[in-house]
Design a protein around this motif. Structure first.
Motif, PDB file in Angstrom:
ATOM      1  N   THR A  60       0.478  -3.784  -7.375  1.00  0.00           N
ATOM      2  CA  THR A  60       0.747  -3.781  -5.937  1.00  0.00           C
ATOM      3  C   THR A  60       1.003  -5.196  -5.436  1.00  0.00           C
ATOM      4  O   THR A  60       1.373  -5.396  -4.291  1.00  0.00           O
ATOM      5  CB  THR A  60      -0.444  -3.182  -5.150  1.00  0.00           C
ATOM      6  N   GLU A  70       5.789   4.765  -6.285  1.00  0.00           N
ATOM      7  CA  GLU A  70       6.047   6.175  -5.955  1.00  0.00           C
ATOM      8  C   GLU A  70       6.762   6.896  -7.096  1.00  0.00           C
ATOM      9  O   GLU A  70       6.444   8.050  -7.409  1.00  0.00           O
ATOM     10  CB  GLU A  70       6.845   6.265  -4.656  1.00  0.00           C
ATOM     11  N   THR A 110       4.255   7.538  -9.740  1.00  0.00           N
ATOM     12  CA  THR A 110       3.403   8.649  -9.308  1.00  0.00           C
ATOM     13  C   THR A 110       4.089   9.981  -9.604  1.00  0.00           C
ATOM     14  O   THR A 110       3.481  10.890 -10.186  1.00  0.00           O
ATOM     15  CB  THR A 110       3.082   8.532  -7.801  1.00  0.00           C
ATOM     16  N   GLU A 156      -0.726   2.838  -9.803  1.00  0.00           N
ATOM     17  CA  GLU A 156      -0.998   1.431  -9.495  1.00  0.00           C
ATOM     18  C   GLU A 156      -1.590   0.691 -10.688  1.00  0.00           C
ATOM     19  O   GLU A 156      -1.571  -0.533 -10.730  1.00  0.00           O
ATOM     20  CB  GLU A 156      -1.895   1.320  -8.268  1.00  0.00           C
ATOM     21  N   ILE A 178      -1.451   8.344  -7.394  1.00  0.00           N
ATOM     22  CA  ILE A 178      -1.067   7.039  -6.849  1.00  0.00           C
ATOM     23  C   ILE A 178      -1.961   5.962  -7.458  1.00  0.00           C
ATOM     24  O   ILE A 178      -1.487   4.900  -7.871  1.00  0.00           O
ATOM     25  CB  ILE A 178      -1.138   7.018  -5.303  1.00  0.00           C
ATOM     26  N   GLU A 193       0.850  -1.184   0.000  1.00  0.00           N
ATOM     27  CA  GLU A 193       0.000   0.000   0.000  1.00  0.00           C
ATOM     28  C   GLU A 193       0.890   1.240   0.000  1.00  0.00           C
ATOM     29  O   GLU A 193       1.785   1.380   0.818  1.00  0.00           O
ATOM     30  CB  GLU A 193      -0.900   0.023   1.237  1.00  0.00           C
ATOM     31  N   VAL A 194       0.634   2.115  -0.948  1.00  0.00           N
ATOM     32  CA  VAL A 194       1.345   3.379  -1.024  1.00  0.00           C
ATOM     33  C   VAL A 194       0.389   4.454  -0.538  1.00  0.00           C
ATOM     34  O   VAL A 194      -0.737   4.567  -1.014  1.00  0.00           O
ATOM     35  CB  VAL A 194       1.812   3.678  -2.467  1.00  0.00           C
ATOM     36  N   THR A 195       0.847   5.240   0.425  1.00  0.00           N
ATOM     37  CA  THR A 195       0.019   6.314   0.970  1.00  0.00           C
ATOM     38  C   THR A 195       0.599   7.668   0.583  1.00  0.00           C
ATOM     39  O   THR A 195       1.750   7.768   0.153  1.00  0.00           O
ATOM     40  CB  THR A 195      -0.043   6.226   2.507  1.00  0.00           C
ATOM     41  N   ILE A 246       6.951  -0.647  -3.708  1.00  0.00           N
ATOM     42  CA  ILE A 246       6.465   0.646  -3.219  1.00  0.00           C
ATOM     43  C   ILE A 246       7.214   1.781  -3.904  1.00  0.00           C
ATOM     44  O   ILE A 246       6.602   2.744  -4.378  1.00  0.00           O
ATOM     45  CB  ILE A 246       6.599   0.733  -1.682  1.00  0.00           C
ATOM     46  N   SER A 257       3.666   8.281   2.768  1.00  0.00           N
ATOM     47  CA  SER A 257       4.881   7.566   2.366  1.00  0.00           C
ATOM     48  C   SER A 257       5.455   8.184   1.092  1.00  0.00           C
ATOM     49  O   SER A 257       6.671   8.291   0.941  1.00  0.00           O
ATOM     50  CB  SER A 257       4.612   6.071   2.169  1.00  0.00           C
ATOM     51  N   PHE A 258       4.578   8.619   0.184  1.00  0.00           N
ATOM     52  CA  PHE A 258       5.036   9.275  -1.046  1.00  0.00           C
ATOM     53  C   PHE A 258       5.758  10.581  -0.723  1.00  0.00           C
ATOM     54  O   PHE A 258       6.847  10.845  -1.223  1.00  0.00           O
ATOM     55  CB  PHE A 258       3.851   9.533  -1.983  1.00  0.00           C
TER      56      PHE A 258
END
Length: 143
Positions: A41, A56, A59, A36, A32, A5-7, A52, A10-11
């Protein structure tokens, strides 16, 4: 196969140039989600931390591409646009770039930003290369 999971947090930790003032959370979340679609993922023999980072980087690549000024070809982020401008001269100062070497349209597109170039290098370094047997394993001395 576990999913990562990329939040937004975290980005932003990895790419602080995409601050909350200029890049609202909703915008980052949208990109994001788009990233994906390009980068799974789910684990396909790529470590979770690398997956991840790939998402990122994609993104950041997508955000950078969305900010291109069509008249100046400039962007706000540090990733910049790579190549494609053949040459420019102002007051005796010349700058030249060459388009990145690419085998297909995707490679050319992914190499169009610094983030995309990092993505491509990381992907190439971490995706396992399949081995294709031609004939039987016995033909290669494998029993």
């Amino acid at each position: 196969m576990s999913a990562v999971e990329v939040t937004v947090n975290s980005f932003r930790t990895q790419f602080p140039e995409f601050d909350a003032t200029n890049y609202p959370d909703a915008l980052i979340t949208r990109f994001i989600t788009m990233a994906e679609a390009y980068c799974s993922t789910t684990n396909y023999r790529i470590r979770p931390a690398v997956r991840i980072l790939l998402i990122e980087l994609m993104t950041a690549h997508l955000i950078t591409l969305s900010e291109i000024d069509p008249t100046t070809h400039e962007v706000k982020t540090m990733g910049g646009i790579a190549g494609f401008e053949l040459s420019a001269s102002i007051d005796g100062v010349s700058v030249s770039k060459q388009a990145p070497i690419a085998k297909n349209a995707f490679e050319q597109w992914i190499q169009s930003t610094g983030y995309g170039q990092q993505y491509w290098a990381l992907l190439v370094a971490n995706v396992p290369t399949p081995i294709h047997w031609v004939g039987t394993p016995r033909a290669f001395g494998i029993k």
